[in-house]
Motif scaffolding. Structure first.
Motif, PDB file in Angstrom:
ATOM      1  N   ALA A 145     -76.821  11.957  65.978  1.00  0.00           N
ATOM      2  CA  ALA A 145     -75.927  12.550  64.980  1.00  0.00           C
ATOM      3  C   ALA A 145     -75.951  11.784  63.659  1.00  0.00           C
TER       4      ALA A 145
ATOM      5  N   TYR B 188     -84.102  11.102  65.852  1.00  0.00           N
ATOM      6  CA  TYR B 188     -84.217  12.506  65.452  1.00  0.00           C
ATOM      7  C   TYR B 188     -84.661  13.306  66.668  1.00  0.00           C
ATOM      8  N   LYS B 189     -83.844  14.259  67.046  1.00  0.00           N
ATOM      9  CA  LYS B 189     -84.104  15.069  68.230  1.00  0.00           C
ATOM     10  C   LYS B 189     -84.387  14.181  69.440  1.00  0.00           C
TER      11      LYS B 189
ATOM     12  N   ASP C  26     -85.253  19.319  71.871  1.00  0.00           N
ATOM     13  CA  ASP C  26     -85.797  20.265  70.888  1.00  0.00           C
ATOM     14  C   ASP C  26     -84.842  20.480  69.722  1.00  0.00           C
ATOM     15  N   THR C  27     -83.764  19.713  69.668  1.00  0.00           N
ATOM     16  CA  THR C  27     -82.812  19.882  68.575  1.00  0.00           C
ATOM     17  C   THR C  27     -82.075  18.574  68.332  1.00  0.00           C
ATOM     18  N   SER C  28     -81.480  18.461  67.182  1.00  0.00           N
ATOM     19  CA  SER C  28     -80.572  17.358  66.931  1.00  0.00           C
ATOM     20  C   SER C  28     -79.248  17.657  67.624  1.00  0.00           C
ATOM     21  N   LYS C  29     -78.554  16.632  68.012  1.00  0.00           N
ATOM     22  CA  LYS C  29     -77.246  16.744  68.626  1.00  0.00           C
ATOM     23  C   LYS C  29     -77.251  17.639  69.868  1.00  0.00           C
TER      24      LYS C  29
ATOM     25  N   ASP D 153     -76.174  22.896  66.690  1.00  0.00           N
ATOM     26  CA  ASP D 153     -76.674  21.848  67.594  1.00  0.00           C
ATOM     27  C   ASP D 153     -77.683  22.362  68.617  1.00  0.00           C
ATOM     28  N   VAL D 154     -78.387  23.394  68.260  1.00  0.00           N
ATOM     29  CA  VAL D 154     -79.474  23.874  69.110  1.00  0.00           C
ATOM     30  C   VAL D 154     -80.648  24.227  68.200  1.00  0.00           C
ATOM     31  N   ALA D 155     -81.815  24.328  68.806  1.00  0.00           N
ATOM     32  CA  ALA D 155     -82.978  24.741  68.035  1.00  0.00           C
ATOM     33  C   ALA D 155     -82.818  26.194  67.613  1.00  0.00           C
TER      34      ALA D 155
ATOM     35  N   LYS E 172     -72.429  27.188  71.507  1.00  0.00           N
ATOM     36  CA  LYS E 172     -73.483  26.734  70.600  1.00  0.00           C
ATOM     37  C   LYS E 172     -74.149  27.932  69.931  1.00  0.00           C
TER      38      LYS E 172
ATOM     39  N   PRO F  29     -73.139  13.164  57.595  1.00  0.00           N
ATOM     40  CA  PRO F  29     -72.571  13.004  58.934  1.00  0.00           C
ATOM     41  C   PRO F  29     -71.358  12.095  58.885  1.00  0.00           C
TER      42      PRO F  29
END
Lengths: 444, 898
Positions: free
Chosen positions: A74, A79-80, A96-99, B384-386, B455, B522
């Protein structure tokens, strides 16, 4: 005929109308039946480390790991990517994503189908491998929501307290550790954690007062990348990473860094502000005692305190060869204001040679007026560990004994003087040679 | 008594009565009913001898004896009949009965041009001329509306905000975008046949006509033919089924008239996968005449719809799936297809018209109208998801450089529907177990909300309206060839734009924070708030979130036109002056912009004007030349005026009104066998403003991209001709050939969306770029056979070329990456239609079919756009998106009238 026909038409119309009005088009938005999360066999994270043989591999067994996310991305230092830790070990996880997962999440991750690979020695759990722009085979991030379930959130993370030496010696990959009494090397004063402008990661060496070194690595994307490095000494919490043979510490946010205390060279390396510190280095070898504010004076006899030692000198005294019946020499600090803190702690080092008797005392006075004749004031003896017979004698490499923490909190609110009183005699042979070094009083 | 109806193309003629010594008389009947038809215009060609039928369909036309005449019988919405007569001096000839049949029984039930969506997320479907309302008698206009619709042809290249739709006196263009949205009254075809369409600024009398003309839909209850009509249609286009029912009383003896219409259009899937359709449309019109002087008409209409739509994708995906109609908006949910992009609308319109025949030569028409309701479209939102969109660039084979990876991804696309489409099940799975605690919810300290935080959600991007309008126009005929026409439009509008949670997809709540601010700042708990007045907003289904603002627009338009009509020529001259004020009212205080997001923006005021002149010269009755000249200014559109209307009150720097000037010249030929028109036109629009928001790869941030000083030029030819080869066979030809160009290098100001900082200023080197989105070349040839036995068949071939896709200004603002906009390949499209009608015991039955693109050409790109995201190092990552014309499609129609 015509009438029947019209009635027929109208009937059809009515039927069609009703059919159409009541017909419905399904948007298909009813929630689907969800498969339950199936964790498989839960194994300690250390087993994942053992399983890895040094080559990229896929985990085919239906196994899971369970632990707490000790670091998330965060704040941008990862990163990811997140780090999970259980009681056995810790592991870096590519998402595959941040957070995708957050610090404090207690999760079970089903590893079946996921891949393991090390990135220059750092083991990572990730998804299907691909070839990056430079032609390297890398693991992709996987979807945490597919592969994991949270069982609790907002848990506290507890770092393991250790020294830089321990950190460098052991294998703590993926674990949260806390280093105390450490500082960034002096040349970094005025620099930032990383190069935020060019988004470059930076390695910043971290040392303890003993000179042990490790690296704090910060991404150029971290939101604190352009924050100035702390110039003081103190504690730092981070996750242990490695790059080839180098250990690296990744910090999560600036709250994990508490390094505002005095640096080692200024007597720091303790949990507090140093009120006075003297290493006697500027006396020089065989130099006369001349430190501003300090006093060295012989009450009786001829020998007084002087400088001696090797790289850094100490305050030394010996009554040997004085020929005096009594040789009492005082070394007195400047006035020390014990105010503004709760606790006051004093420590120093002593060394000896040619032991002939314990003839060095440490005293404290609240009524000495600085007139150059300390024996006219009232002094109280302080309990301190002073080098004595049985201790190794000092030599070129050290061999000094720490006084231990001497609590001066009882004198809170006073202005005090500390005196080292040497009570020797050339005639009685009370000629033990003492050295005093690194005198300090700190408070917190 | 009743006012003369003016056909769109010919300028008004005053009734010219001379003492005549000969005449013809007779009766004009409706083919369907056998009753006399009132209000049929009867005119001797090339002359001003002209009259109307009375209520029984009877007429007498005074003529000069000793001459030969071609008599034309015309009524809008009906076939036109011509008869040749020769009269001796003093002869009073009785003609045989003339029967006219309703055009609707022929091609009138032709339907729908596919609704389309442009790349801009604000754009709703819109078209300047619509097939639904194809009742123009001009060959070019009707071809443009129907045949050219396949290729998204825009008449003269104009954007639809350059024309206006007037619904029974109410200007129905949407205020914020200036565009008419035909879906707002879709499905009510049967009650909108009484429509006059123009495509140039020639005067029609309802409003001050804009450059692109007016579509005037007249819905007076007394104008409908009495009876009941039921139509069922089946199609494979946007919907499968349509049922329309219309009942009309005609003018009753007590001087009341009622018309009601209902239609339903529905399908589980249209031509494009997962495009369901569910629409109910309602219409009521009630009229009461008070003597000869006054008439009041109340009209209500509402098209309530919900439909899944399709979206454009990149060629790479089309090629992998071997399907140019791939729709990225849908996916399987529990094994069923679900569309994430659902458009919906429910906006009732009420109008009350007052018609006052002050005297024989003076009328005053007034309308008050109120239009309100909601409309929106749904879209996925996520945190917070791709990115969950299946054709996001990272999920395409082209994202990878290694052949093995490309192959692996290609295979996933081809074999795994959860990869190639939206993975709804995954959304539910994720949302159902994402435990999260929102601290200090709603800004109340210690108010912690714990639960499964969604999400992924479906949000409804709403744009609700509330609009009041008063329009009035006055017409006076001086009986000497002079006529004056003047009017006033007053418009008070309030729009509301916001996001609403439509579906939490199995989660408990949505945490409303600005995910981009959260990424950039952030840990800053203020900046991430979408509404600082209600921080840490936890929202549930039906709650507003994200952004919320009102658009206030008010304007008043005063106009007047004078006309003079002589034997050989007619002239008009007119002008308008319009005052516009608009402002934004922020309902949320955005965390990023606490000081200029909440409350009213500065009021933007514009006073604009227009002048125009024109006329026609009748060389002979067969050869007519006419022209229109206009000049004026227009206020900028609300949509383009704010740098980022969702977040703040900042106005585009250098916001100014637009300037336009335009000229056209037409030659018309008309003989019993050949009708033809050739028009040349030149139009210039200067100082347009355009505003966009997108992720700027080079600057690494979300930006507001404001272009000002956009100049455009439109020039070209329109040709339309209809030739009767025999009494039953006719040939049609239409061609629109234009050159529409950018004529400036627009100025650009790029502002960082997060902090209003100006990142870059520059120019887009677009001078002489062709305007996108319409074929610059469109040609059509058709043949039609009309059997006297009430069946007909026809075929139409069209060729389209010079279609350019929307270009991305980013690479065009530096010479390093500059390139010409992309031109698409030309295409040939073949259409056919067939139909037959029967009359059985007074019931009229008509069956017709329209078959479009019968060669099933599925490679015809009708438009597209370059993605605004541009990565100079890997330009292949963000490929253009394309729209394709439907392959073979049909529309079959069965109508029963009694």
């Amino acid at each position: 005929m015509k009438k029947t026909y019209n009635i027929y038409i109208k009937l059809i119309t009515v039927v069609a109308f009703i059919t159409v009005m009541t017909g419905c088009v399904d948007k298909n938005d009813t929630p689907p039946d969800l498969p339950p999360f199936t964790p498989g066999t839960i194994v300690p994270i250390s087993e994942i480390h053992e399983m890895y043989g040094g080559e990229m591999m896929q985990i085919t067994d239906n196994i899971s790991i369970a632990g707490t996310i000790v670091m998330d991305d965060a704040q941008g230092n990862l990163y990811k990517e997140v780090v999970i830790q259980d009681t056995s070990s810790g592991l870096f996880i590519l998402l595959d994503t941040s957070k995708g997962l957050l610090q404090g999440d207690s999760v079970v991750i089903n590893c079946k189908g996921l891949y393991l690979d090390d990135y220059n020695g750092l083991l990572q759990l990730g998804g299907v491998p691909y070839t990056d722009l430079s032609g390297n085979k890398r693991l992709s991030g996987f979807n945490a929501d597919d592969k994991s379930k949270k069982y609790a959130i907002n848990l506290e993370t507890h770092p393991k307290v250790m020294s830089i030496e321990e950190l460098n010696a052991g294998d703590y990959q993926g674990q949260l550790v806390k280093l105390e009494h450490v500082e960034f090397i002096k040349t970094l004063i005025g620099r930032t954690y990383a190069d935020a402008e060019n988004l470059q990661a930076m390695n910043r060496p971290l040392v303890d007062c003993g000179g042990n070194t490790t690296i704090v690595r910060t991404s150029g994307y971290a939101y604190f990348a352009d924050s100035l490095l702390p110039t003081g000494n103190g504690s730092i919490i981070g996750v242990v990473s490695v790059y080839r043979d180098t250990k690296q510490l990744l910090i999560r946010h600036l709250r994990d860094v508490n390094m505002n205390y005095t640096r080692c060279e200024d007597g720091g390396g303790v949990d507090g502000d140093v009120l006075i510190f003297e290493n006697f280095n500027n006396l020089g070898r065989y130099g006369d005692f001349d430190i501003p504010g300090w006093l060295a004076v012989a009450e009786t006899g001829s020998k007084n305190w002087y400088g001696d030692g090797y790289d850094g000198t100490t305050a030394e005294i010996s009554a040997y060869n004085s020929g005096d019946d009594s040789n009492i020499a005082w070394m007195v600090t400047p006035a020390i204001e014990l105010s503004g803190y709760d606790n006051y702690i004093m420590d120093f080092l002593t060394g000896y040679k040619y032991w002939k008797g314990d003839i060095l005392d440490v005293l404290i006075s609240t009524d000495y007026n600085g007139n150059g004749e300390p024996w006219t004031a009232t002094w109280t003896k302080l309990e301190a560990r002073i080098a004595t017979e049985g201790d190794p004698t000092y030599d070129q490499t050290g061999g000094y004994i720490s006084s231990g923490e001497i609590d001066l909190s009882a004198y809170n609110g006073s202005s005090v003087y500390i005196a080292f009183r040497y009570n020797g005699s050339g005639n009685d042979g009370l000629t033990t040679k003492y050295r005093v070094d690194n005198f300090r009083v700190y408070a917190n | 008594m009743l006012k003369v109806k003016i056909l769109f193309f010919y300028l008004s003629f005053t009734i010219w009565i001379n003492a005549q010594n000969a005449s013809i008389s007779g009766i004009v009947k409706d083919l369907d009913t056998g009753n006399g038809l009132p209000d049929v215009t009867i005119q001797a060609e090339n002359t001003n001898f002209k009259t109307l039928t009375d209520e029984k369909g009877q007429y007498t036309l005074e003529l000069t004896g000793g001459e030969k005449y071609t008599i034309i019988f015309e009524l809008p919405g009906y076939t036109t009949v011509t008869r040749d007569v020769e009269l001796k001096p003093g002869e009073k000839k009785t003609m045989s009965d003339i029967t006219l049949s309703m055009l609707s029984h022929f091609q009138q039930d032709i339907p729908t041009i596919s609704f389309t969506e442009s790349g801009s997320e604000n754009a709703l479907e819109s078209q300047s001329i619509h097939g639904l309302l194809n009742s123009s008698k001009d060959v070019f206009v009707s071809t443009a509306a129907y045949t050219f619709g396949t290729a998204r042809f825009r008449i003269r290249g104009y954007d639809s905000d350059l024309s206006k739709v007037v619904l029974n006196g109410f200007i129905a263009n949407e205020e914020e975008s200036g565009r008419p949205y035909w879906s707002n009254w879709g499905g009510l075809n049967d009650v909108m046949r009484n429509t006059v369409i123009t495509t140039d600024p020639s005067p029609q009398g309802e409003i001050y006509e804009p450059l692109g003309g007016v579509t005037n839909i007249i819905t007076r209850a007394s104008e409908y033919r009495p009876g009941t009509k039921v139509v069922y249609s089946n199609s494979n286009r946007t919907y499968r089924n349509r049922l329309m029912m219309t009942y009309s009383t005609g003018l009753l003896k007590n001087n009341w008239a009622f018309t009601f219409s209902y239609s339903r259009r529905w399908s589980d899937e249209g031509y494009v996968e997962a495009t369901f359709y569910d629409a109910n449309s309602f219409f009521a019109s009630i009229e009461k005449k008070f003597g000869n002087k006054h008439s009041l008409n109340f009209t209500f209409l509402d098209a309530i719809y919900e439909r899944g739509v399709g979206g454009a994708s990149v060629q790479e995906v089309y090629d992998i799936l071997d399907d140019n109609y791939y729709n990225p908006y849908w996916g399987y949910q529990g094994g069923e297809k679900r569309n994430s992009r659902v458009r919906s609308s429910n906006k009732p319109l009420f109008t009350l018209n007052h018609l006052w025949n002050i005297s024989e030569n003076t009328t005053l028409k007034s309308t008050v109208g109120y239009w309100f309701g909601k409309s929106g479209y749904t879209a996925l939102n996520w945190q917070d998801v791709a990115d969950p969109r299946p054709d996001y660039y990272r999920y395409l084979p082209s994202y990878y450089t290694d052949p093995a990876d490309k192959e692996r991804i290609t295979e996933l696309w081809q074999t795994d529907p959860s990869y190639s489409h939206i993975n709804w099940d995954h959304f539910y799975y994720t949302n159902s177990k994402n435990l999260y605690t929102v601290e200090d919810a709603y800004g109340i300290e210690g108010n912690n909300v714990t639960g499964n935080r969604s999400k992924y959600i479906v949000e409804d991007r709403r744009n609700d309206i509330s609009q009041f309008q008063f329009n009035s126009n006055f017409e006076h005929d001086f009986n000497s060839g002079y006529q004056i026409n003047a009017g006033l439009n007053v418009d008070i509008y309030r729009g509301e734009s916001f996001n609403e949670v439509d579906d939490l997809l199995g989660g408990d709540y949505w945490f409303d924070i600005d995910k981009f601010a959260d990424r950039d700042f952030p840990g800053n708990t203020d900046v991430i708030q979408n509404d600082l007045n209600n921080p840490n907003n936890v929202v549930y289904e039906g709650d507003k979130f994200g952004h919320y603002y009102r658009s206030w627009i008010r304007n008043g338009d005063l106009w007047a036109i004078g006309k003079y009509d002589a034997d050989k020529f007619s002239l008009y001259f007119g002008g308008n002056i319009k005052y516009t004020v608009f402002w934004r009212q922020g309902m949320f205080r955005k965390g990023l912009f606490p000081d200029n997001s909440y409350g009213d923006s500065e009021k933007q005021e514009f006073t604009t004007f227009g002048i125009k002149a024109g006329g026609e010269y009748r060389i002979t009755g067969r050869h007519i030349i006419n022209t229109n000249l206009s000049y004026g200014t227009r206020p900028p559109l609300f949509r383009n005026s704010f740098v980022s209307p969702r977040t703040r009150n900042d106005v585009v720097p250098g916001l100014t009104d637009e300037t336009y000037y335009s000229a056209d010249l037409s030659y018309n030929y008309r003989s019993p066998s050949l009708t033809a028109r050739v028009t040349g036109y030149y139009t210039r629009l200067n100082d347009q403003v355009h505003n966009m928001n997108f992720y700027h790869e080079d600057l690494n941030t979300f930006v507001n991209y404001s272009m000002t000083g956009i100049d455009k030029e439109y020039k070209g030819f329109e040709i339309g001709a209809s030739y009767k080869l025999t009494a039953t066979i006719s040939a049609n030809m239409a061609a629109g050939i234009g050159r529409y160009l950018y004529k400036s290098d627009p100025k650009v100001i790029i502002t960082q969306d997060n902090n209003q900082q100006v990142l870059e200023t520059g120019e887009v080197y677009a001078y002489n770029f062709r305007l996108p989105g319409t074929p610059l070349t469109a040609v059509s040839l058709g043949l039609k056979y009309n059997s006297p036995k009430y069946w007909w068949v026809g075929v139409n071939g069209s060729y389209f070329d010079d279609i350019y896709i929307d270009f991305n200004p980013v690479p065009r603002s530096t010479y390093l990456y500059w390139s010409e906009p992309q031109k698409q390949d030309g295409a040939f499209i073949l259409d056919a239609f067939i139909g037959k009608s029967w009359r059985i015991h007074g019931t009229y039955i008509s069956l017709s079919g329209n078959f479009s693109n019968i060669t099933n050409n599925t490679d015809f790109v009708t438009g597209g756009y370059e993605q605004l995201r541009f990565n100079p190092l890997r330009q292949d990552l963000h490929q253009p998106k394309y729209y394709y014309a439907y392959g073979f499609n049909y529309f079959v129609n069965l109508s029963v009238s009694f």
